[in-house]
Design an enzyme around this catalytic site. Structure first.
Site, mmCIF file in Angstrom:
data_model
loop_
_atom_site.group_PDB
_atom_site.id
_atom_site.type_symbol
_atom_site.label_atom_id
_atom_site.label_comp_id
_atom_site.label_asym_id
_atom_site.label_seq_id
_atom_site.Cartn_x
_atom_site.Cartn_y
_atom_site.Cartn_z
ATOM 1 N N GLY A 30 0.824 -1.206 0.000
ATOM 2 C CA GLY A 30 0.000 0.000 0.000
ATOM 3 C C GLY A 30 0.862 1.263 0.000
ATOM 4 O O GLY A 30 0.621 2.204 -0.760
ATOM 5 N N GLU A 40 -1.444 5.083 6.173
ATOM 6 C CA GLU A 40 -0.423 4.082 5.829
ATOM 7 C C GLU A 40 0.937 4.398 6.458
ATOM 8 O O GLU A 40 1.976 4.359 5.815
ATOM 9 C CB GLU A 40 -0.320 3.909 4.314
ATOM 10 C CG GLU A 40 -1.670 3.497 3.751
ATOM 11 C CD GLU A 40 -1.594 2.660 2.503
ATOM 12 O OE1 GLU A 40 -0.608 1.945 2.323
ATOM 13 O OE2 GLU A 40 -2.555 2.719 1.722
#
Lengths: 257, 404
Positions: free
Chosen positions: B244, B365
């Site tokens: 990600g 993230e």
């Protein structure tokens, strides 16, 4: 159906094309497939989607023209062929049509030759008709859509200033498409990979059995459009009413209305 | 060392750029005002193959490599961050985990429709009370016969209301001595009783994206939907972040480029004190920094992509790329607004959206601070990556492109 779609590599439509020292230049802007030709590829692919058959992309130009052909391959054309020869430098529309007609004959067994309505660089828009004349095929130009195809006839709807006109012609024929045919499809990743690996054959004038072209037209001069002089004046006032009145006075004084 | 992109890469860039510019750019400002993701975006991205770009054709993917994933992320975010968020979540955080950790049966059942874009996937790690501190996860999955029973809530979940599948991390062993080892990962089909979800509005950025919450009340999850082994959830979640974050890094690189392009246009167009503002040195300095950060961010994500292609662990390099690119994107966006002056402060120009979107990237993230801790940890030798039971498979063009 066996369809040949003719494509051209041109400067990106967003490029700033100018004349410098008597030569046309677009700086380092990228070259792309002529946007009108994307509609031609789309029109040809739609026809084989419905009728079966194959689409072969054909271009004339230098090595860079392979990129236009790869784009056509990535969209779904089966094969691509480039005609390239140093003697073709600066060739005019008729010379181009002679080359394309000879290439179509060399490919053989072609039912339909398809063009975009014009190229965005030269904007002459005559190559389709000239190629048709040289091949002895009917020219069905500015086609907005295909109404029907049989084994030996094609019916198209032409987009003309006065409206729409339905015309029928014998196959093999030459068509040029307008954007009414529908938005060109995006390439697929499988198509992209196929295009990257494709070996695109290059045909020379010798291989087509053609002599070096003798241009009938040339560009003795190319000029930038005259620079426009623009002046800006801010109209101010205490109220919108006052500003509007001043604006009306100005418009009347300048004889805009 | 070869820095050139292949013809495949270049065409993937062109395709993605054309889509984003032609289809999304004209409608994005209005979507942002409405706080609504346009309905055509997910089906169109699916149709183009973007949702399965780097998966083997046998699993419904497009057979391209991991660098292509970065390249399309850059192109998408050069137009709008919400497009890249779709890739980060659907591809990076969820589908790549199925490729890495899934059984063959799970790949057939879940990866295949996701790679084809027939099913949309999201990732449920963050909770209302657990972000950077993953061990704070309170969601539980209790074993009951052949099933697990899932309870809990997930927050700030991109595509929560659009997804069909979620990869959810929950606690399976509250007694584990090391709380990291008490977590497991599950593939949850979201159209089942006990699942509720909604969108969150009022965010600073990615307003035209779908960000929401997921709540699970006694949701039965068959044991065959567990990804990896019991207790492996933390490691799986961290490996998801390696993928990600890579897409965020590449996307933020695209955001820097968007800031640079907008600034160049405006600097040439706008005049002040009788000359175009690009002629002023202080404007030039801002532009020079954008050029520098764009090039550096690009090289960092290229390296991470290269490591992935070669099957080499890239947690450190991906973290560095993500931290650098997102901080630099925020800087670039702030300076782009400054160059645009008052116009930059209004949504008449895109740069205010870039600034709002860039801020989120420094948070999701892995916050910038988490990445700083990671980098210092690696440098000081406090942090060492140990091999995983299953690594992301290296890119093998023959395997990827063959239809099984």
């Amino acid at each position: 159906m066996k369809i040949v779609v003719c494509v051209k590599q041109v400067p990106d439509s967003a490029a700033r094309v100018v004349v410098e020292h008597g030569e046309v230049t677009w700086g380092d802007a990228p070259l792309v497939i002529n946007p009108w030709d994307e509609y031609a590829v789309e029109g040809a692919l739609r026809l084989v989607d419905e009728q079966g058959g194959e689409v072969i992309a054909l271009s004339m130009g230098n090595e860079q023209a392979k990129e236009a052909l790869k784009h056509a391959l990535a969209m779904g054309c089966k094969e691509a062929i480039l005609v390239s020869d140093p003697q073709l430098q600066g060739v005019d529309s008729l010379g181009t049509a002679r080359v394309l007609a000879a290439a179509v004959q060399k490919i053989g067994g072609v039912d339909l030759v398809v063009f975009g309505r014009q190229a965005i660089d030269g904007d002459a828009g005559v190559t389709a008709a000239m190629t048709a004349r040289l091949l002895g095929f009917p020219a069905l130009t500015l086609a907005a859509g295909v109404r029907g195809v049989s084994s030996d006839r094609i019916v198209v709807e032409r987009a003309i200033e006065e409206g729409r006109q339905v015309v029928e012609g014998a196959l093999p024929a030459v068509l040029s498409f307008t954007k009414d045919i529908g938005e060109p499809r995006y390439p697929s990743f499988m198509g992209i990979r196929k295009a990257s690996r494709a070996e695109i054959p290059i045909w020379s004038l010798d291989e087509l059995g053609l002599p070096a072209p003798q241009p009938h037209t040339s560009w003795p001069a190319v000029l930038n459009p005259p620079a426009r002089e623009i002046t800006t004046e801010m109209i101010t006032g205490a109220t919108p009413q006052e500003i509007a009145e001043k604006l009306v006075d100005k418009i009347l004084a300048e004889k805009v209305l | 060392m070869d820095f050139s992109l292949s013809s495949d890469h270049q065409m993937a860039i062109n395709l993605t750029r054309d889509f984003a510019r032609k289809e999304v750019a004209p409608v994005i400002r209005e979507a942002e005002r409405q706080q609504q993701m346009p309905d055509f975006i997910l089906p169109e991205m699916a149709k183009l193959g973007l949702l399965g770009i780097c998966f083997p054709a046998r699993y419904g993917g497009q057979g391209m490599d991991y660098l292509s994933l970065g390249l399309i992320s850059e192109e998408l975010e050069a137009v709008d961050s919400t497009l890249r968020v779709v890739i980060s979540v659907h591809v990076g955080l969820n589908s790549m985990a199925l490729l890495q950790w899934g059984t063959e049966e799970q790949k057939q059942r879940f990866l295949m429709p996701q790679a084809r874009g027939e099913k949309i996937a999201c990732f449920g790690l963050t909770e209302p009370g657990a972000g950077s501190d993953v061990t704070g996860i309170r969601s539980t999955a209790r074993r009951q016969g052949g099933d697990y029973v899932l309870n809990g809530e997930k927050m700030w979940i991109s595509l929560a209301t659009r997804a069909h599948h979620a990869l959810v991390v929950a606690r399976t062993n509250p007694e584990a001595a090391d709380p990291h080892e008490g977590l497991s990962a599950f593939i949850i089909e979201l159209d089942q009783p006990g699942v509720s979800r909604g969108d969150i509005h009022g965010k600073l950025g990615v307003r035209s994206g779908s960000t929401g919450w997921l709540a699970f009340q006694d949701v039965r999850v068959p044991a065959e939907n567990r990804l990896g082994e019991e207790g492996e959830g933390f490691k799986i979640a961290m490996s998801c972040l390696d993928n990600g974050r890579y897409t965020v890094a590449a996307g933020a690189t695209g955001l820097i480029r968007a800031c640079l392009d907008a600034s160049l246009r405006y600097a040439r167009e706008r005049t002040a004190f009788g000359r175009e503002i690009g002629k002023f040195q202080l404007i030039q300095q801002k532009i020079a920094f954008m050029v520098q950060s764009y090039e550096a961010a690009r090289l960092l994500y290229f390296r991470a992509g290269w490591l992935k292609n070669n099957g080499r662990r890239n947690t450190r390099e991906t973290s560095l790329a993500k931290w650098y690119a997102t901080d630099a994107a925020f800087q670039a966006a702030a300076e782009a607004v400054q160059i645009h002056g008052a116009y930059g402060y209004s949504d008449e120009y895109d740069v205010e959206r870039y600034l709002r979107n860039a801020k989120g990237e420094m948070i999701y993230e892995g916050t910038s601070e988490i990445h700083q801790l990671m980098q210092a940890g690696y440098a000081l030798g406090y942090r060492v990556d140990t091999p995983l039971r299953k690594e992301l498979p290296p890119y093998d063009p023959d395997f990827w492109q063959a239809i099984a």
